[in-house]
Scaffold this motif. Structure first.
Motif, short mmCIF file in Angstrom:
data_model
loop_
_atom_site.label_atom_id
_atom_site.label_comp_id
_atom_site.label_asym_id
_atom_site.label_seq_id
_atom_site.Cartn_x
_atom_site.Cartn_y
_atom_site.Cartn_z
N GLN A 1 40.17 48.94 -26.53
CA GLN A 1 39.92 47.87 -27.64
C GLN A 1 41.05 47.02 -27.73
N GLY A 2 41.06 45.69 -27.98
CA GLY A 2 41.96 44.71 -27.90
C GLY A 2 43.42 44.82 -28.46
N GLU A 3 43.62 45.73 -29.41
CA GLU A 3 44.88 46.06 -30.28
C GLU A 3 45.79 47.01 -28.96
N ASP A 4 44.93 47.66 -28.18
CA ASP A 4 45.83 48.79 -27.06
C ASP A 4 46.52 47.64 -26.21
N VAL A 5 46.15 46.22 -25.80
CA VAL A 5 46.59 45.62 -24.91
C VAL A 5 47.84 45.08 -25.57
N VAL A 6 47.76 44.49 -26.81
CA VAL A 6 48.93 43.67 -27.33
C VAL A 6 50.09 44.79 -27.94
N ALA A 7 49.61 45.91 -28.23
CA ALA A 7 50.50 46.85 -28.77
C ALA A 7 51.39 47.51 -27.56
N GLY A 8 50.82 47.54 -26.45
CA GLY A 8 51.55 48.11 -25.33
C GLY A 8 51.57 49.64 -25.20
N THR B 1 61.78 46.25 -24.13
CA THR B 1 60.94 47.18 -24.69
C THR B 1 60.62 48.22 -23.25
N ALA B 2 60.30 49.43 -23.61
CA ALA B 2 59.94 50.28 -22.67
C ALA B 2 58.41 50.34 -22.18
N ARG B 3 57.67 49.80 -23.20
CA ARG B 3 56.14 49.81 -22.87
C ARG B 3 55.67 48.38 -23.04
N GLY B 4 54.37 48.03 -22.57
CA GLY B 4 53.83 46.58 -22.51
C GLY B 4 54.01 45.91 -21.36
N GLY B 5 53.19 44.74 -21.45
CA GLY B 5 53.04 43.87 -20.31
C GLY B 5 53.47 42.39 -21.01
N ARG B 6 53.23 41.47 -19.88
CA ARG B 6 53.61 40.28 -20.15
C ARG B 6 52.74 39.59 -21.32
N THR B 7 51.73 40.25 -21.74
CA THR B 7 50.77 39.83 -22.81
C THR B 7 50.92 40.51 -24.25
#
Length: 620
Positions: free
Chosen positions: A310-317, A501-507
């Motif tokens: 779900q969407g929160e997984d992407v922005v939360a990293g 940050t250790a996690r997450g991407g460019r979005t």
């Protein structure tokens, strides 16, 4: 009467809504669906940016899940202490819910065929991550069984239920970590379960595991609040609506408004929308995309997505996202030393994995950019192979990207030169004059992540937002280091020189916010092992302690020990073109404050016409 209430009371030309006591109440609720919408893009002051853009996407025929927007005026009229809303609102919401049920063919709270909704904020200007969202609302011990039966996917139903309790507990019931060093109580339970099961990812948990998590989450809610988790869908809905309106005044939203000079009386709208699910299995996904690169401004479709999420997984990293295009996926793999064979097997792009959805998404993106005549930030969900658009907005971008996009759009005949000049804020010009890493400097690179927001930053390592704010108050430059940032970290991100940050991407949240406030950011540096309790970050045998200086390069993604020298920027390319256009229409002359040959030379290089102030006492 408050300032916000005065502004609301003075609104003119508003439509009328439900009848109450012989009088028709003001219209507070605006519906949108595939059949069209009651609102439009021009109504962002009333519907907020998200609500206005959802209405606009529906009006131009894009696939938008149906729903309704509660106007920004209600934010002013809502009494946060008593929980009272303006007369007529509850009936208008009930009428909109019935209309939503008819369109979706489902019932809100129906145990056999439940309608689930999301509840999201939406101010008239984009405030990414500053206010609150609740997904999967309407689930309880009965409707979860109905969702499992209707979808034929028991795991999906229980995964959605545990997500809902976790999000509702955080947003509505206030079960947040007490400090930056304390773990999220729900995430701690999940990590304990994964450790027991010997798995690494949430997606590896079984139906039975998820049922255990739901029970543990409800026990946590009862223990922390003294009350059972609310199971009535309408009670859940009004709790979420109140929490989203209340989030307009939370600490991070207030800090963001002050930074960007957003008036307090504007308020936020609330959007209630039928859920579509990206976590229904391998043919479902969710993602974020930009019609141009938000870091550089290059005209290339850019974005990240996750399968079965779900969407929160992407922005939360929480999970490392995959790239939308094949070219970006290959570049990402090359940065990390991943072979093409391994990339194609483990990290395929959306273009490769779901080619039909990818083609549809690129067409939608192009249509939206032409329609709005600006770079767009898109949120989408793919449910069982069908694409749904959840949001579009003008994308946050770096100063360099803003200049390039403005100049390119003039050359593409989308906007005029005057519009291009007006789109660049003075603060963005200032950001372009900041230094970058000196290519001749000696440096010790200990790790490499994703360059998420360009520029160089040096400072002492701190591990919490509170520490960053305190250090800034003492005039000490710091770099904020987090496993991943959350909206609660906003004040610390503003105070820090850069973010790592250790996690997450460019979005991810860190990347989007850093670009919006002009801070260098390196995200997804997976080699880092961060220990908040010990106050350390480690890469292999190298240990960096709180207070030790590091340097990050938000363009290359490099993390370096110590303070690395920088070089001054040069005015050229798109920047020079924009400044030339500005010179052609400006009426003010620009002179510099300079009292050394170096100051004068730098000012001349950036277009100053002479010296306006010279302090001779500084010369000798």
């Amino acid at each position: 009467m408050s300032t916000r209430q005065k502004k609301s009371a003075s609104a003119k030309g508003r439509k009328r809504g439900a009848v109450r006591g012989g009088k028709r109440a003001p219209k507070y609720v605006y519906f949108f669906s595939g059949e069209g919408a009651e609102g439009s893009a021009e109504m962002r002051d009333l519907l907020g940016g998200k609500g206005a853009n959802l209405a606009e996407m529906a009006n131009i025929g894009l696939p938008v899940p149906p729903g309704f927007t509660i106007t920004t005026e209600v934010c002013a009229l809502y009494d946060r202490k008593t929980g009272k809303y303006p007369p007529g609102l509850e009936q208008q919401v009930e009428d909109a819910l019935k209309r939503l049920e008819r369109i979706m063919g489902k019932g809100f709270g129906d145990p056999s065929n439940p309608l689930l909704v999301s509840v999201r904020s939406g101010a008239r200007v984009s405030m990414p991550g500053m206010m609150d969202t609740v997904l999967n609302l309407g689930l309880n011990d009965e409707t979860v069984e109905g969702l499992a039966a209707a979808s034929g996917n028991e795991r999906f139903a229980w995964d959605s239920y545990r997500r809902f309790i976790q999000m509702y507990g955080d947003v509505v019931l206030g079960l947040k970590p007490a400090s930056a060093k304390e773990a999220d109580p729900f995430e701690a339970i999940i990590e304990e379960k994964k450790e027991q099961r010997g798995v690494r990812l949430d997606t590896e948990l079984t139906v039975e595991d998820l049922q255990d998590l739901v029970a543990a989450f409800k026990d946590l809610v009862r223990k922390k609040t003294g009350r059972a988790f609310p199971l009535d869908p309408r009670e859940q809905l009004w709790g979420a609506i109140g929490a989203v309106f209340g989030s307009w005044d939370n600490e991070r939203a207030v800090a963001y408004r002050k930074l960007h000079r957003i008036p307090e009386w504007w308020g936020t709208a609330v959007n209630v929308q039928a859920m579509v699910f990206g976590n229904m299995g391998p043919d479902s996904a969710t993602g974020v995309a930009f019609t141009r690169d938000p870091a550089t401004g290059e005209k290339r479709f850019f974005g990240e997505f996750l399968v079965n999420a779900q969407g929160e997984d992407v922005v939360a990293g929480i999970r490392t996202p995959q790239q939308i295009t094949r070219a970006a996926s290959r570049a990402w793999a090359k940065e990390r030393g991943i072979s093409e064979r391994e990339r194609a097997r483990l990290y395929p792009s959306l273009e490769e994995l779901m080619p039909e959805c990818y083609r549809t998404l690129t067409k939608v993106a192009a249509k939206l950019e032409r329609h709005y005549r600006d770079m767009q930030d898109l949120e989408f969900t793919i449910e069982r192979g069908r694409l749904w658009m959840l949001q579009t907005r003008s994308g946050k971008r770096t100063a360099a990207a803003a200049v390039r996009i403005a100049v390119d759009m003039v050359n593409e005949r989308l906007i005029s030169r005057a519009e291009a000049i007006a789109r660049i804020e003075p603060e963005q010009i200032d950001q372009l004059l900041h230094p970058s890493i000196d290519p001749r400097a000696s440096k010790t690179v200990i790790a490499k992540g994703l360059g998420a927001s360009p520029g160089a930053a040096s400072g002492a390592v701190v591990f919490s937002s509170e520490e960053a704010v305190a250090a800034a108050g003492r005039g000490e430059p710091v770099v904020l280091v987090r496993v991943e940032t959350s909206p609660e970290d906003f004040s610390g991100m503003v105070a820090a020189q850069g973010i790592l940050t250790a996690r997450g991407g460019r979005t991810s949240h860190a990347a989007v916010v850093a670009r919006g406030i002009g801070k260098p950011c390196v995200a997804g540096c997976e080699a880092l092992r961060i220990d908040y309790a010990a106050g350390t970050m480690a890469v292999g045998d190298t240990v960096v302690r709180q207070g030790d200086p590091i340097t990050i390069d938000g363009s290359t993604g490099e993390v370096m020990l110590g303070r690395v020298p920088t070089v001054e920027p040069k005015m050229s390319g798109h920047f020079a073109t924009l400044m030339k256009w500005a010179d052609e229409v400006r009426r003010l002359g620009v002179r510099t404050n300079a009292d050394t040959p170096k100051d004068a030379a730098v000012a001349r290089r950036f277009g100053a016409e002479g010296i306006g102030l010279c302090r001779t006492e500084h010369m000798f």
